[in-house]
Design a protein around this motif. Sequence first.
Motif, short mmCIF file in Angstrom:
data_model
loop_
_atom_site.label_atom_id
_atom_site.label_comp_id
_atom_site.label_asym_id
_atom_site.label_seq_id
_atom_site.Cartn_x
_atom_site.Cartn_y
_atom_site.Cartn_z
N LEU A 190 0.83 -1.21 0.00
CA LEU A 190 0.00 0.00 0.00
C LEU A 190 0.86 1.25 0.00
O LEU A 190 2.07 1.19 0.28
CB LEU A 190 -0.91 -0.01 1.24
CG LEU A 190 -1.76 -1.27 1.43
CD1 LEU A 190 -2.55 -1.16 2.75
CD2 LEU A 190 -2.69 -1.49 0.25
N GLU A 191 0.20 2.38 -0.32
CA GLU A 191 0.91 3.66 -0.25
C GLU A 191 1.40 3.89 1.18
O GLU A 191 0.74 3.51 2.15
CB GLU A 191 0.00 4.81 -0.68
CG GLU A 191 -0.28 4.83 -2.18
CD GLU A 191 -1.06 6.09 -2.58
OE1 GLU A 191 -1.11 7.05 -1.78
OE2 GLU A 191 -1.60 6.11 -3.71
N ASP A 192 2.57 4.50 1.27
CA ASP A 192 3.24 4.82 2.53
C ASP A 192 3.93 3.60 3.16
O ASP A 192 4.58 3.73 4.22
CB ASP A 192 2.29 5.45 3.55
CG ASP A 192 1.75 6.80 3.09
OD1 ASP A 192 2.48 7.51 2.37
OD2 ASP A 192 0.60 7.13 3.44
N ASP A 193 3.79 2.41 2.54
CA ASP A 193 4.58 1.26 3.02
C ASP A 193 6.05 1.50 2.72
O ASP A 193 6.42 2.06 1.68
CB ASP A 193 4.13 -0.04 2.34
CG ASP A 193 2.85 -0.61 2.92
OD1 ASP A 193 2.49 -0.19 4.05
OD2 ASP A 193 2.23 -1.47 2.27
N TYR A 194 6.91 1.05 3.63
CA TYR A 194 8.36 1.15 3.42
C TYR A 194 8.86 -0.27 3.15
O TYR A 194 8.68 -1.16 3.99
CB TYR A 194 9.03 1.74 4.65
CG TYR A 194 10.43 2.27 4.39
CD1 TYR A 194 10.61 3.60 4.03
CD2 TYR A 194 11.54 1.44 4.49
CE1 TYR A 194 11.89 4.10 3.78
CE2 TYR A 194 12.82 1.93 4.24
CZ TYR A 194 12.99 3.26 3.88
OH TYR A 194 14.25 3.75 3.63
N ILE A 195 9.46 -0.48 1.98
CA ILE A 195 9.87 -1.84 1.61
C ILE A 195 11.32 -1.89 1.14
O ILE A 195 11.91 -0.86 0.78
CB ILE A 195 8.96 -2.42 0.50
CG1 ILE A 195 9.12 -1.63 -0.80
CG2 ILE A 195 7.50 -2.45 0.96
CD1 ILE A 195 8.38 -2.26 -1.98
N TYR A 196 11.84 -3.11 1.15
CA TYR A 196 13.18 -3.40 0.64
C TYR A 196 13.00 -4.25 -0.62
O TYR A 196 12.24 -5.22 -0.61
CB TYR A 196 14.01 -4.18 1.66
CG TYR A 196 14.20 -3.46 2.97
CD1 TYR A 196 15.36 -2.72 3.21
CD2 TYR A 196 13.22 -3.50 3.97
CE1 TYR A 196 15.54 -2.06 4.41
CE2 TYR A 196 13.40 -2.83 5.16
CZ TYR A 196 14.55 -2.11 5.38
OH TYR A 196 14.73 -1.44 6.57
N ILE A 197 13.71 -3.91 -1.70
CA ILE A 197 13.55 -4.64 -2.95
C ILE A 197 14.89 -5.12 -3.49
O ILE A 197 15.94 -4.51 -3.26
CB ILE A 197 12.84 -3.79 -4.02
CG1 ILE A 197 13.74 -2.61 -4.44
CG2 ILE A 197 11.48 -3.33 -3.55
CD1 ILE A 197 13.28 -1.91 -5.71
N LYS A 198 14.82 -6.25 -4.23
CA LYS A 198 15.95 -6.74 -5.02
C LYS A 198 15.40 -7.04 -6.40
O LYS A 198 14.36 -7.70 -6.53
CB LYS A 198 16.55 -8.00 -4.41
CG LYS A 198 17.24 -7.78 -3.08
CD LYS A 198 17.78 -9.09 -2.52
CE LYS A 198 18.46 -8.87 -1.19
NZ LYS A 198 18.98 -10.16 -0.62
N GLY A 199 16.06 -6.54 -7.43
CA GLY A 199 15.53 -6.75 -8.76
C GLY A 199 16.51 -6.43 -9.85
O GLY A 199 17.73 -6.31 -9.61
N GLN A 200 15.98 -6.25 -11.06
CA GLN A 200 16.81 -6.01 -12.24
C GLN A 200 16.36 -4.72 -12.92
O GLN A 200 15.18 -4.54 -13.22
CB GLN A 200 16.67 -7.20 -13.20
CG GLN A 200 17.68 -7.20 -14.33
CD GLN A 200 17.59 -8.49 -15.15
OE1 GLN A 200 16.54 -9.14 -15.20
NE2 GLN A 200 18.68 -8.85 -15.79
#
Length: 227
Positions: A190-200
């Motif tokens: 959702l909006e305002d969520d703080y996340i960590y990502i790994k991608g290309q």
Amino acid sequence: MAKEKVLKIVKSKTFLGIVCFILGGSIMSDSGSVLELEESVKVLNQEVAEKDSKIEELEAKVEEAKPWFDMKEEERKAEEARIAEEKAKKEAEEKAKAEEEARLAEEKKKAEEEAKKQAEAQKYETGLTYEDLARNPSQHMLKYVKFEGKIIQVMKGDGYTQYRMAINDDYDKVVLIEISNDKLVNGNILEDDYIYIKGQFLMEQTYKTVLGAEMTIPAIVVDEFSF
């Protein structure tokens, strides 16, 4: 066993002697030679006595040899027990070897999986920054990256969802990320969520802002994320 065999042989011979005597007696009787018949009876009795003596002698020898036969039987049983013990020991060793090989194979498998997992995680450690992607997009196309940030917009699509994310909560460093819906097993982002990502990193993406201005930002396909 040996004693009974000896007695059987001797008695069979005695029986044949008696039969021969009766037949011979019949023939002599017909000729009338009574004296010869009596003499033959004496000889036969003597032979029977000698055979009885020999039987007793054989019985004594069989009895004397009994410990020898018993000892051989004990030795045979001991040898059979030794062979059985060696077989059981060999089977136990083979079982232990198989279990050890299975354990080593399992450890090897786990080590390979761990190494693969570490290598998979390591591939995102490229050190690329937002500035690298924005400044030289063609140079870094298809390279792996990792970032963290705040979701500032959610745009649902067919089978996937796109998000604009402000890296490190910095609205001057916004990227477009795309996550397939099958990765949202723990719920929607959702909006305002703080996340960590790994991608290309794939390419730059241009979109229009609410004010109608065009904005070009780096676009990343996410392989995995966490809140």
